[in-house]
Write a protein that holds these residues in place. Sequence first.
Motif, PDB file in Angstrom:
ATOM      1  N   VAL A 351     -15.512 -34.119  21.829  1.00 40.09           N
ATOM      2  CA  VAL A 351     -14.473 -34.677  20.966  1.00 40.09           C
ATOM      3  C   VAL A 351     -15.124 -35.560  19.903  1.00 40.09           C
ATOM      4  O   VAL A 351     -15.957 -36.411  20.218  1.00 40.09           O
ATOM      5  N   THR A 352     -14.725 -35.347  18.678  1.00 37.43           N
ATOM      6  CA  THR A 352     -15.171 -36.187  17.567  1.00 37.43           C
ATOM      7  C   THR A 352     -13.949 -36.796  16.895  1.00 37.43           C
ATOM      8  O   THR A 352     -13.007 -36.075  16.543  1.00 37.43           O
ATOM      9  N   LEU A 353     -13.965 -38.101  16.705  1.00 41.30           N
ATOM     10  CA  LEU A 353     -12.845 -38.792  16.068  1.00 41.30           C
ATOM     11  C   LEU A 353     -13.321 -39.355  14.730  1.00 41.30           C
ATOM     12  O   LEU A 353     -14.258 -40.147  14.674  1.00 41.30           O
ATOM     13  N   TYR A 361      -8.736 -51.549  14.999  1.00 37.18           N
ATOM     14  CA  TYR A 361      -8.430 -51.249  16.398  1.00 37.18           C
ATOM     15  C   TYR A 361      -8.823 -52.431  17.258  1.00 37.18           C
ATOM     16  O   TYR A 361      -9.967 -52.879  17.243  1.00 37.18           O
ATOM     17  N   SER A 362      -7.890 -52.949  18.032  1.00 32.01           N
ATOM     18  CA  SER A 362      -8.163 -54.042  18.957  1.00 32.01           C
ATOM     19  C   SER A 362      -7.723 -53.625  20.349  1.00 32.01           C
ATOM     20  O   SER A 362      -6.577 -53.197  20.546  1.00 32.01           O
ATOM     21  N   VAL A 363      -8.625 -53.736  21.318  1.00 34.87           N
ATOM     22  CA  VAL A 363      -8.293 -53.337  22.689  1.00 34.87           C
ATOM     23  C   VAL A 363      -7.251 -54.269  23.296  1.00 34.87           C
ATOM     24  O   VAL A 363      -6.631 -53.952  24.300  1.00 34.87           O
ATOM     25  N   PHE A 364      -7.049 -55.450  22.687  1.00 34.99           N
ATOM     26  CA  PHE A 364      -6.096 -56.413  23.231  1.00 34.99           C
ATOM     27  C   PHE A 364      -4.726 -56.349  22.548  1.00 34.99           C
ATOM     28  O   PHE A 364      -3.802 -57.034  22.968  1.00 34.99           O
ATOM     29  N   ALA A 365      -4.620 -55.577  21.466  1.00 30.31           N
ATOM     30  CA  ALA A 365      -3.349 -55.518  20.741  1.00 30.31           C
ATOM     31  C   ALA A 365      -2.266 -54.880  21.612  1.00 30.31           C
ATOM     32  O   ALA A 365      -2.495 -53.840  22.229  1.00 30.31           O
ATOM     33  N   PRO A 366      -1.066 -55.498  21.673  1.00 27.93           N
ATOM     34  CA  PRO A 366       0.013 -54.908  22.463  1.00 27.93           C
ATOM     35  C   PRO A 366       0.468 -53.560  21.910  1.00 27.93           C
ATOM     36  O   PRO A 366       0.960 -52.718  22.645  1.00 27.93           O
ATOM     37  N   LYS A 367       0.276 -53.371  20.612  1.00 23.86           N
ATOM     38  CA  LYS A 367       0.674 -52.104  20.009  1.00 23.86           C
ATOM     39  C   LYS A 367      -0.213 -51.830  18.800  1.00 23.86           C
ATOM     40  O   LYS A 367      -0.405 -52.694  17.950  1.00 23.86           O
ATOM     41  N   GLN A 368      -0.785 -50.620  18.742  1.00 17.46           N
ATOM     42  CA  GLN A 368      -1.630 -50.249  17.619  1.00 17.46           C
ATOM     43  C   GLN A 368      -0.763 -49.780  16.457  1.00 17.46           C
ATOM     44  O   GLN A 368       0.273 -49.133  16.659  1.00 17.46           O
ATOM     45  N   VAL A 369      -1.203 -50.094  15.238  1.00 11.35           N
ATOM     46  CA  VAL A 369      -0.396 -49.774  14.046  1.00 11.35           C
ATOM     47  C   VAL A 369      -0.960 -48.561  13.316  1.00 11.35           C
ATOM     48  O   VAL A 369      -0.239 -47.606  13.012  1.00 11.35           O
ATOM     49  N   GLN A 370      -2.241 -48.573  13.023  1.00 12.58           N
ATOM     50  CA  GLN A 370      -2.842 -47.494  12.245  1.00 12.58           C
ATOM     51  C   GLN A 370      -3.069 -46.245  13.108  1.00 12.58           C
ATOM     52  O   GLN A 370      -3.257 -46.340  14.316  1.00 12.58           O
ATOM     53  N   ASP A 371      -3.077 -45.086  12.442  1.00  9.50           N
ATOM     54  CA  ASP A 371      -3.304 -43.829  13.172  1.00  9.50           C
ATOM     55  C   ASP A 371      -4.661 -43.818  13.876  1.00  9.50           C
ATOM     56  O   ASP A 371      -4.786 -43.333  15.012  1.00  9.50           O
ATOM     57  N   SER A 385     -14.604 -39.238  26.708  1.00 17.20           N
ATOM     58  CA  SER A 385     -15.715 -39.649  25.852  1.00 17.20           C
ATOM     59  C   SER A 385     -15.588 -38.976  24.494  1.00 17.20           C
ATOM     60  O   SER A 385     -15.181 -37.807  24.398  1.00 17.20           O
ATOM     61  N   TYR A 386     -15.941 -39.713  23.451  1.00 19.24           N
ATOM     62  CA  TYR A 386     -15.851 -39.146  22.108  1.00 19.24           C
ATOM     63  C   TYR A 386     -16.859 -39.818  21.192  1.00 19.24           C
ATOM     64  O   TYR A 386     -17.293 -40.946  21.435  1.00 19.24           O
ATOM     65  N   ALA A 387     -17.214 -39.103  20.134  1.00 18.66           N
ATOM     66  CA  ALA A 387     -18.082 -39.652  19.101  1.00 18.66           C
ATOM     67  C   ALA A 387     -17.219 -40.078  17.924  1.00 18.66           C
ATOM     68  O   ALA A 387     -16.237 -39.414  17.589  1.00 18.66           O
ATOM     69  N   THR A 388     -17.575 -41.185  17.293  1.00  9.61           N
ATOM     70  CA  THR A 388     -16.806 -41.702  16.169  1.00  9.61           C
ATOM     71  C   THR A 388     -17.574 -41.491  14.872  1.00  9.61           C
ATOM     72  O   THR A 388     -18.767 -41.778  14.797  1.00  9.61           O
ATOM     73  N   VAL A 497     -14.471 -48.723  26.151  1.00  8.65           N
ATOM     74  CA  VAL A 497     -13.402 -48.578  25.164  1.00  8.65           C
ATOM     75  C   VAL A 497     -13.953 -48.663  23.748  1.00  8.65           C
ATOM     76  O   VAL A 497     -13.563 -47.901  22.860  1.00  8.65           O
ATOM     77  N   ARG A 498     -14.878 -49.584  23.518  1.00  6.48           N
ATOM     78  CA  ARG A 498     -15.402 -49.774  22.168  1.00  6.48           C
ATOM     79  C   ARG A 498     -16.337 -48.654  21.735  1.00  6.48           C
ATOM     80  O   ARG A 498     -16.399 -48.306  20.552  1.00  6.48           O
ATOM     81  N   THR A 499     -17.086 -48.086  22.680  1.00  6.13           N
ATOM     82  CA  THR A 499     -18.075 -47.064  22.313  1.00  6.13           C
ATOM     83  C   THR A 499     -17.527 -45.650  22.383  1.00  6.13           C
ATOM     84  O   THR A 499     -18.059 -44.745  21.738  1.00  6.13           O
ATOM     85  N   GLY A 500     -16.492 -45.454  23.205  1.00  3.25           N
ATOM     86  CA  GLY A 500     -15.989 -44.103  23.396  1.00  3.25           C
ATOM     87  C   GLY A 500     -16.804 -43.288  24.386  1.00  3.25           C
ATOM     88  O   GLY A 500     -16.573 -42.097  24.557  1.00  3.25           O
ATOM     89  N   ASP A 501     -17.759 -43.920  25.052  1.00  3.85           N
ATOM     90  CA  ASP A 501     -18.621 -43.242  26.025  1.00  3.85           C
ATOM     91  C   ASP A 501     -18.238 -43.717  27.420  1.00  3.85           C
ATOM     92  O   ASP A 501     -18.361 -44.895  27.743  1.00  3.85           O
TER      93      ASP A 501
END
Length: 533
Positions: A351-353, A361-371, A385-388, A497-501
């Motif tokens: 998977v590539t994002l 992107y914040s792992v602590f945000a109650p709700k994400q806004v951007q796609d 797992s994904y590559a960014t 979460v931050r790395t996607g791995d």
Amino acid sequence: MATTAASDTYVVDPKRDRLVITASALGTVFEWYDFFLYGILAALLGKLFFPADNPTAATLASLAAFGAGFGVRPLGALLFGWFGDKVGRKYTFLVTITLMGGATAAIGALPTYAAAGLAAPVLLVLLRLLQGLALGGEYGGAAIYVAEHAPPGKRGQYTSWIQVSVVGGFLLCLMVVLVCRHAMSPEQFEAWGWRVPFLISLLLLAISLYIRLKLSESPVFKAMKESGQVSRNPFRDSLTYPGNIKRVFVALFGVAAGLTVIYYTSQFGTLYFLQGTARVAEEEALLYMAVGALLAAPLYVGFGALSDRVGRKKLLLLGYGLTLVLLFPLFHLMADGANPALKRATETNPVTLTVSKSCDYSVFAPKQVQDCAKAQAFLAKRGISYATVASGEAGGGAAIQVGPSRVDGFDEKAYVAALAAAGYPDKADPAEKVRWKIILAIATMVALSAMTYGQVAAILVELFPARIRYTSMSVPYHIGTGYFGGFLPFISQYIVVRTGDAFAGLWYTIAVVAMAFVVSLIWLPETHRTALE
């Protein structure tokens, strides 16, 4: 009498020794049952006490509260270490286990967020802090009490029962949670059944107090008290005793930090990996943990006894070295056995994002806004797992590439369909599981923990002089376990979460163990032939 300041003679008293080991070990089992209970139910407690539209944020908040209980353990070590060196070993760990049992039972009676609002998570964190405070005094008291009763040449064997009791607490906790889940429907367990394991701690507390009240004070402390050698200010004396500061730092960075991250990786790191990444159901994951721990638990006593013969330092360094070599292969073996389809899909259709450069992107945000943030939160929740790749564009856009399929923007249904078409399973397929691989990986992780953890009580007791032993060994041990180990689930999951791995969180364990290996190799003395004054 046991070895004292005035004499090196030792009279064997099997009945007394059995009572000492049983009382100390059972108390430690119950104490760790209380502490592990929160960790095992962290995901559910996250939903009940830290509600949010973002499940990842709720889980991380719950894990942060789990870590908070570890964060105050050094304060408990200071407080109860002072009393243990000044008042006595026995009465101090009677107080600590009472505080722990009471705080755990109180968690079972707390109102949830839905009933009490913000008061619910505040009260939960306060009770976690009380648990951590109590645990800061319990371990040192139990370890010292047993070691100061142990005959020469058997200190590692005797104190290893304290270490295996930690595993016993984990297994008891697993058993109680599984029995409760089977005794009621999932809806009932989430509504009120989760409280039962916490309230059971009142019964365990009563049993432990009954047994421990039969104990007499440590012979070493008795001898110090009779000869007037008890420290007037254990904290000050710990700082001023010749060479003690160096011993404290070696105990912290060379012993406590390293063996703790191995232990918590073998327990909580494994559990969260099975559930989050390998997509194994919670009950099944707990059963794998129980079987693996049962198979390897006797090694704690075995390695403790072996350290009496070959030395503590050699076993510790060997355990550290094997962990550095085997950690990643063991988790890959576990993933291969638990969810072969996920492994195949990851290898054949990675998977590539693609995200915009201004993605918020914040792992602590109650709700994400951007796609782009929604896409990352979705993949984190699925444990994929994904590559960014940065698109260089602004605006928070995203695109996911799964094998030949591409989905622009964020559309959860389209993402699910693309992943399914590429072979990514929503849950682990029971028909494909290779269970022996899962159990072998878990049992080997527990064995590595036994090799490093089995003799730790003996090492720490032997490092420090009797009059400041409780304070000097408890503080570095609980700083190591409280900060390096206690925040391991949170830090490792945050890295994932931050790395996607899905495997990236293991680098935290590798880094801490590598540091501990170097410190122990250079500065840790061999202690197994040390006589306790």
